[in-house]
Design a protein around this motif. Structure first.
Motif, PDB file in Angstrom:
ATOM      1  N   ALA A  56       0.821  -1.213   0.000  1.00  0.00           N
ATOM      2  CA  ALA A  56       0.000   0.000   0.000  1.00  0.00           C
ATOM      3  C   ALA A  56       0.853   1.260   0.000  1.00  0.00           C
ATOM      4  O   ALA A  56       0.406   2.320  -0.441  1.00  0.00           O
ATOM      5  N   VAL A  90      -7.294  -5.505   7.545  1.00  0.00           N
ATOM      6  CA  VAL A  90      -6.727  -4.320   8.203  1.00  0.00           C
ATOM      7  C   VAL A  90      -7.153  -4.340   9.664  1.00  0.00           C
ATOM      8  O   VAL A  90      -8.329  -4.161   9.972  1.00  0.00           O
ATOM      9  N   SER A  95      -2.644  -1.274  12.443  1.00  0.00           N
ATOM     10  CA  SER A  95      -2.342  -0.932  11.054  1.00  0.00           C
ATOM     11  C   SER A  95      -1.894   0.523  10.935  1.00  0.00           C
ATOM     12  O   SER A  95      -2.364   1.384  11.680  1.00  0.00           O
ATOM     13  N   TYR A 102      -6.821   2.079   2.669  1.00  0.00           N
ATOM     14  CA  TYR A 102      -6.242   0.878   2.039  1.00  0.00           C
ATOM     15  C   TYR A 102      -7.030   0.519   0.767  1.00  0.00           C
ATOM     16  O   TYR A 102      -6.447   0.309  -0.298  1.00  0.00           O
ATOM     17  N   LYS A 103      -8.355   0.492   0.902  1.00  0.00           N
ATOM     18  CA  LYS A 103      -9.191   0.117  -0.256  1.00  0.00           C
ATOM     19  C   LYS A 103      -9.020   1.113  -1.405  1.00  0.00           C
ATOM     20  O   LYS A 103      -8.908   0.718  -2.557  1.00  0.00           O
ATOM     21  N   ASP A 218      -1.675  -2.667   7.325  1.00  0.00           N
ATOM     22  CA  ASP A 218      -0.422  -2.354   6.655  1.00  0.00           C
ATOM     23  C   ASP A 218       0.588  -1.950   7.717  1.00  0.00           C
ATOM     24  O   ASP A 218       0.261  -1.167   8.599  1.00  0.00           O
TER      25      ASP A 218
END
Ligand SMILES: Cc1cc2nc3c(=O)[nH]c(=O)nc-3n(C[C@H](O)[C@H](O)[C@H](O)COP(=O)(O)OP(=O)(O)OC[C@H]3O[C@@H](n4cnc5c(N)ncnc54)[C@H](O)[C@@H]3O)c2cc1C
Length: 373
Positions: A56, A90, A95, A102-103, A218
């Motif tokens: 990411a 996540v 994270s 993220y999406k 992430d």
């Protein structure tokens, strides 16, 4: 272009590049100091055919993975397998980014996924999760595939320390070649970017059930991923898998080769604890089997750049791989650079610097009209 080319390193990069160049009529020899192909990182990793969901924080890596995934499927359709349930989740507190961010990054990168209800029966404390189509690389099959096809040109137990430039060629172990390709992942040194050598420890587990692949993103998180044997998984952790960070390959090898049972026990405890935070049933579902040791060559930096670069140093091309999916990218860069070298085009040369640095996304020097590998 019937060139004679010496390749140093019989990992994914040396073997794929060797096969691709052979198919273009080049005379290739591949040297490795080990006794078989894929003896180092190429045969000891998490075996994930990435699409980009792991990265990411690095655009170039995502783009290379997205394209490399498609090309890998086309070129090596028998060397990877579907992972029926492949979850990127996540977690709530740990994270580095929230689920929506993220999406958005993945959608804007052109990556397809299916959003799942967070957690399900398996995971807790998760803000959101997606199912992806990333696959698992079939490593034993790949080793056989390249071993058979390249058997006449693979030279095992043959270290190469020196590549000497002579006129319009190079000397490698006393023989003349038109070009050399260093595919040792920096183990001979000579990379043009600051790197660290990181000895790594992955853990192998067995399970009688069909458990989804779970990758927590992430940041400094962990993942459990199937291998080519559907009942055997690897457990990997960003904070606990590394055994150290070293400036030289030799120091990393020394660290890898002195791992003790006590260290493994401590790492195992830490990694299982970390996974159990979001998968509380981890220890019930999985039985520890053993360890996998390797060395990762990483660019210095904290945003997870795992993109592939190729550098030219006279008649030697040096490959800095990041992951397996960029073997095609590396091959194309080398072909472009050979063409540039033949026509004496000093692509990307600065004053006094005899090297090319082609970063991901940079235009190829001279457009070579061949489909590779
Ligand atoms: C723990 C871990 C997990 C990973 N997980 C994934 C993953 O899930 N998916 C993914 O795509 N990538 C993953 N990677 C990265 C992937 O393993 C590497 O990108 C890839 O294997 C690099 O291939 P390579 O051919 O460049 O290097 P290597 O496989 O390291 O091959 C280099 C070869 O050079 C030889 N060599 C070195 N020095 C000399 C010398 N002087 N003379 C002759 N031969 C020499 C070595 O013996 C070796 O065979 C992971 C890596 C690690 C360490």
């Amino acid at each position: 272009m019937p060139f004679r080319i010496a390749i140093i390193g019989a990992g994914w990069y040396g073997c794929h590049i060797g096969l691709a160049l052979q198919s273009l009529g080049m005379d290739v020899e591949i040297f490795d100091k080990a006794h078989r192909p894929f003896h180092l990182a190429s045969g000891n990793n998490q075996f994930r055919l990435h699409q980009g969901f792991h990265y990411a924080r690095h655009h170039g890596t995502r783009m290379q993975s997205r394209d490399g995934f498609i090309r890998f499927m086309e070129r090596y359709p028998t060397l990877s397998a579907d992972v029926a349930e492949n979850i990127y989740a996540v977690p709530n507190e740990s994270s580095l980014m929230d689920f929506n961010t993220y999406k958005l990054i993945m959608v804007s990168s052109g990556l397809n996924f299916v959003e799942l209800p967070p957690g399900g029966d398996l995971l807790t404390n998760v803000e959101g999760m997606v199912h992806t189509h990333e696959r698992v690389i079939l490593i034993d099959r790949a080793r056989r595939y390249f071993g058979e096809r390249l058997r006449n040109v693979l030279r095992f137990n043959t270290p190469v320390e020196q590549i000497t430039e002579v006129g319009s060629g190079v000397l490698v172990n006393g023989r003349r070649y038109d070009y050399a390709i260093d595919a040792t992942w920096g183990h001979r040194g000579g990379l043009r970017i600051p790197v660290i050598y990181e000895p790594t420890l992955l853990l192998y587990y067995e399970t009688a059930e069909r458990v989804p692949a779970v990758t927590l993103v992430d940041g400094p998180l962990c993942s459990v991923y199937p291998t080519e044997d559907a009942n055997i998984y690897t457990l990997s952790s960003v904070p606990h898998t590394p055994l150290g960070r070293f400036d030289s390959s030799a120091a990393a090898v020394a660290c890898r080769d002195t791992v003790t049972a006590e260290l493994v026990a401590a790492k195992r405890d830490a990694m299982e604890r970390q996974m159990s935070v979001n998968m509380p049933s981890f220890r019930d579902r999985f039985r520890f089997m053993g360890i996998q040791l390797a060395i990762k060559t990483k660019p210095v930096g904290s945003f997870d750049d795992r993109s592939c670069h190729v550098y030219r140093d006279g008649r030697t091309f040096v490959v800095m791989s990041g992951k397996i999916d960029t073997i095609f990218f590396a091959t194309e860069r080398i072909l472009s650079m050979i063409e540039a070298a033949q026509s004496d085009m000093p692509a990307f040369e600065g004053p006094g610097i005899k090297q090319d640095i082609l970063a991901p996304g940079a235009p190829a020097a001279g457009g070579i009209a061949v489909e590779v590998g």
